[in-house]
Design a protein around this motif. Structure first.
Motif, mmCIF file in Angstrom:
data_model
loop_
_atom_site.group_PDB
_atom_site.id
_atom_site.type_symbol
_atom_site.label_atom_id
_atom_site.label_comp_id
_atom_site.label_asym_id
_atom_site.label_seq_id
_atom_site.Cartn_x
_atom_site.Cartn_y
_atom_site.Cartn_z
ATOM 1 N N LEU A 1 10.429 5.620 16.526
ATOM 2 C CA LEU A 1 9.351 5.184 15.642
ATOM 3 C C LEU A 1 8.097 4.799 16.429
ATOM 4 C CD1 LEU A 1 10.931 3.088 12.744
ATOM 5 C CD2 LEU A 1 9.854 5.337 12.649
ATOM 6 N N ASP A 2 8.280 4.190 17.592
ATOM 7 C CA ASP A 2 7.119 3.855 18.413
ATOM 8 C C ASP A 2 6.386 5.120 18.852
ATOM 9 O OD1 ASP A 2 7.575 1.157 18.225
ATOM 10 O OD2 ASP A 2 8.674 1.010 20.110
ATOM 11 N N ASP B 1 4.578 6.614 15.796
ATOM 12 C CA ASP B 1 3.387 5.825 15.463
ATOM 13 C C ASP B 1 2.223 6.161 16.397
ATOM 14 O OD1 ASP B 1 4.379 4.463 13.291
ATOM 15 O OD2 ASP B 1 5.069 2.734 14.447
ATOM 16 N N SER C 1 -4.965 2.932 12.587
ATOM 17 C CA SER C 1 -4.183 2.700 13.810
ATOM 18 C C SER C 1 -5.027 2.142 14.948
ATOM 19 C CB SER C 1 -3.529 4.017 14.260
ATOM 20 O OG SER C 1 -4.510 4.971 14.623
ATOM 21 N N ARG D 1 -0.081 -2.145 14.280
ATOM 22 C CA ARG D 1 0.486 -2.207 12.936
ATOM 23 C C ARG D 1 1.993 -2.368 13.034
ATOM 24 N NH1 ARG D 1 -3.754 -3.046 9.407
ATOM 25 N NH2 ARG D 1 -5.507 -1.705 10.027
ATOM 26 N N ARG E 1 5.886 -1.628 13.022
ATOM 27 C CA ARG E 1 6.565 -0.417 13.485
ATOM 28 C C ARG E 1 6.887 0.519 12.322
ATOM 29 N NH1 ARG E 1 11.494 -1.488 17.258
ATOM 30 N NH2 ARG E 1 9.810 -1.631 18.789
ATOM 31 N N GLY E 2 6.477 1.769 12.460
ATOM 32 C CA GLY E 2 6.746 2.784 11.451
ATOM 33 C C GLY E 2 5.656 2.945 10.416
ATOM 34 N N VAL F 1 2.313 3.502 10.723
ATOM 35 C CA VAL F 1 1.367 4.592 10.972
ATOM 36 C C VAL F 1 2.028 5.938 10.693
ATOM 37 C CG1 VAL F 1 -0.089 5.714 12.696
ATOM 38 C CG2 VAL F 1 0.100 3.222 12.669
ATOM 39 N N ALA F 2 3.250 6.102 11.171
ATOM 40 C CA ALA F 2 3.978 7.341 10.908
ATOM 41 C C ALA F 2 4.203 7.525 9.415
ATOM 42 C CB ALA F 2 5.313 7.335 11.651
ATOM 43 N N ALA G 1 8.207 -1.130 6.975
ATOM 44 C CA ALA G 1 7.316 -1.798 7.916
ATOM 45 C C ALA G 1 6.783 -3.121 7.383
ATOM 46 C CB ALA G 1 6.148 -0.872 8.269
#
Length: 262
Positions: free
Chosen positions: A121-122, A125, A192, A196, A198-199, A201-202, A255
């Motif tokens: 996830l990092d 993102d 971004s 933010r 974790r997860g 932005v993705a 998130a």
């Protein structure tokens, strides 16, 4: 009606060698992603280094190209490629699937993350704001190839595409370049620009892309070999976007739920 700017798909010919604009668009896409990734890595809040970006881009390139091509073969025209397997390597003729490329880059990210001790996830993102530039250049490549054009229209934006008949059509490639590329990039880049959950932005990327693609599919002619799959308007692209939309919404909820890890 707008005039279609007929462009030779071959950008440069040297003897028997030909450099196609479609291939150049992928070069521009990866170059833009690499430079923007290095810039993001230089920010004070980033846990990435320029060297990490350099190494990851190589993995991502392989994942995107292999995934996008195999995705198109499997999802859109399997029978044609079974009849002529050599066509699989003729990528300059078009035929790349975003959803296949997404699976490819996620797989590459997971493998690279295991190797370097990074959370998937990092990685996603960090990478998500870079992807829309690639989508933009890819759709411009479709436009130059005069492929994936839209439905017949009397809109002032209509164009007569080579091989698409005498009637003006929506330049759906440009619609996608604007929505999936420019608009998605601007929103994600601003969102971004500071840390933010974790997860998030993705997840936002998944939602923005899915909504943009589903919307443009209403203006775009479906692939001839598939047509509409349901009710006279549902396309393969829309169906493939539904899991992405659900995943994006779930990641955003995850998130921002109480107690979520930053």
């Amino acid at each position: 009606m707008m005039q279609y700017p007929s462009i030779d798909p071959v950008a440069l010919s040297i003897g028997p060698l030909q450099l196609h604009w479609y291939g150049l668009m992928y070069v521009f896409a990866f170059l833009a992603g690499w430079l923007l990734g290095r810039w993001r890595a230089s920010r004070s809040w980033s846990t990435w280094t320029a060297e990490m970006v350099d190494e990851f881009v190589t993995w991502a390139m392989l994942g995107v190209i292999l995934g996008a091509r195999l995705g198109y073969v499997l999802f859109y025209d399997l029978s044609a490629y079974v009849a002529d397997p050599v066509e699989i390597i003729r990528v300059w003729n078009g035929g790349m699937s975003f959803h296949g490329g997404l699976v490819g880059v996620v797989t590459a990210s997971w493998l690279w993350g295991r190797r370097n001790g990074r959370s998937l996830l990092d990685i996603l993102d960090f990478v998500a704001p870079l992807v829309p530039t690639g989508l933009f250049f890819g759709r411009i490549g479709n436009f130059i190839n005069a492929e994936l054009w839209g439905k017949v229209t009397d809109s002032p934006l209509g164009m007569i595409f080579p091989g698409a008949g005498p009637l003006p059509r929506h330049p759906s490639q440009l619609y996608e370049a604007g929505l999936e590329g420019v608009l998605t990039f601007v929103i994600l880049w601003i969102y971004s620009s500071r840390p933010r959950p974790r997860g998030a932005v993705a997840g936002l990327f998944g939602v923005l892309y899915a909504v943009s693609r589903i919307t443009v599919e209403f203006f775009r002619v479906p692939d001839a070999q598939l047509g509409y799959l349901f009710a006279g308007w549902v396309t393969m692209g829309q169906i493939l976007c539904l899991p992405l939309l659900a995943a994006g919404l779930w990641l955003i909820w995850r998130a921002y739920r109480p107690g979520a890890k930053a």
